[in-house]
Design an enzyme around this catalytic site. Structure first.
Site, mmCIF file in Angstrom:
data_model
loop_
_atom_site.group_PDB
_atom_site.id
_atom_site.type_symbol
_atom_site.label_atom_id
_atom_site.label_comp_id
_atom_site.label_asym_id
_atom_site.label_seq_id
_atom_site.Cartn_x
_atom_site.Cartn_y
_atom_site.Cartn_z
ATOM 1 N N GLY A 1 0.845 -1.245 0.052
ATOM 2 C CA GLY A 1 0.193 -0.074 0.023
ATOM 3 C C GLY A 1 0.709 1.438 0.160
ATOM 4 O O GLY A 1 0.419 2.390 -0.073
ATOM 5 N N ASP B 1 -11.618 11.988 2.873
ATOM 6 C CA ASP B 1 -12.806 11.799 2.155
ATOM 7 C C ASP B 1 -14.111 11.309 2.718
ATOM 8 O O ASP B 1 -15.148 10.996 2.014
ATOM 9 C CB ASP B 1 -12.563 10.909 1.139
#
Length: 292
Positions: free
Chosen positions: A59, A122
């Protein structure tokens, strides 16, 4: 003093309290090492925070890996995902930057139980605070926030604000900070009549001197300014304390040394004017067309 009616006229709620949060030496947990995570690391490093990063190796993007390699004393990386409440131990702040809303919600809920401020990238409704579009020039920091409504619009507004700056503001603020620190060393009293007098004198010189003039302050000028100004309870002119030519708006940028000539400031100064004139010409043309 504000009256009740004036207070009632303030804009309705829905905003946030804009503050400068000091993170020096604080422990921050960041979950996620992708693009958003890398951006968060940049902000945290500039704020002198200690970062614990949770992210599997797969990641991590190259920028995050570079940060880990370059700042091993500031970033502790564990190659795993978030495992549970134990990860929050002794953390002062938590940021999530992962693609799973469910995992972000779980982390945010655990943070609320532990009374730790959290930001979930977000997902505005999970955030105790937001990241905004930022302008930074040395000690100068300006943040534009849409309170989660339109990050791209914040970025566009940032560009307009940045274009209106002269490029010397950060340097000037650094010199003002040195002057203020030297004055405090000379008169260390906190509060009371002396503290108020010191604040009033600093405010007056900041009001009387053009900001760009401070860019040329050096140690000798600072001492002379205090001797001729503070000690005599007056604000000397720039010419009284400096033998160098008075700087002009077109002679300073954040990346130049004092006195260097740059065209950047002139273009930065003209851009907002040009935009305003272009808009005025356009509106005049529209009104003329309607009359016809």
């Amino acid at each position: 003093m504000q009256t009740v009616s004036e207070i009632d006229d303030l804009s309705p709620g829905g905003g946030s309290l804009m503050i400068a949060w000091q993170l020096k030496g604080k422990r921050v947990l960041l979950v996620g090492g992708g693009e958003v995570g890398a951006s968060r690391i940049g902000h945290l490093l500039r704020a002198d925070a200690h970062i614990t990063l949770l992210s599997p190796e797969r990641g991590l993007i190259p920028t995050t890996k570079d940060y880990i390699a370059k700042y091993p004393q500031r970033i502790t990386h564990y190659g795993r995902s978030f495992t549970g409440p134990a990860e929050l131990h002794k953390m002062d702040l938590v940021l999530t930057a992962i693609d799973s809303p469910a995992a972000s919600r779980e982390i945010a809920n655990l943070c609320r139980q532990a009374k730790i401020p959290v930001n979930a990238a977000d997902i505005p409704e999970l955030c105790d605070f937001y990241f905004g579009a930022q302008i930074r020039d040395g000690p100068l920091q300006i943040m534009i926030s849409s309170n989660g409504n339109g990050p791209r619009i914040s970025a566009l507004i940032k560009e307009r604000v940045q274009a209106s700056l002269g490029g010397y503001e950060g340097l000037a603020l650094s010199k003002i900070g040195k002057l203020r620190a030297e004055l405090k060393n000379r008169v260390p009293d906190i509060g009371g009549a002396v503290g108020r007098k010191r604040m009033k004198w600093m405010s007056k010189i900041c009001n009387d001197w053009p900001l760009i003039d401070f860019t040329l302050l050096d140690d000798a000028m600072i001492h002379k300014l205090l001797d001729e100004g503070w000690e005599k309870n007056r604000v000397p002119t720039f010419e009284e304390v400096c033998e160098k030519p008075k700087p002009s708006v077109v002679q300073a940028t954040s990346s130049s040394t004092p006195g260097e000539v740059s065209k950047t400031s002139r273009s930065n100064f003209l851009i907002p004017i040009a935009n305003f004139l272009a808009g005025a010409v356009f509106m005049a043309a529209v009104m003329l067309a309607r009359r016809r």
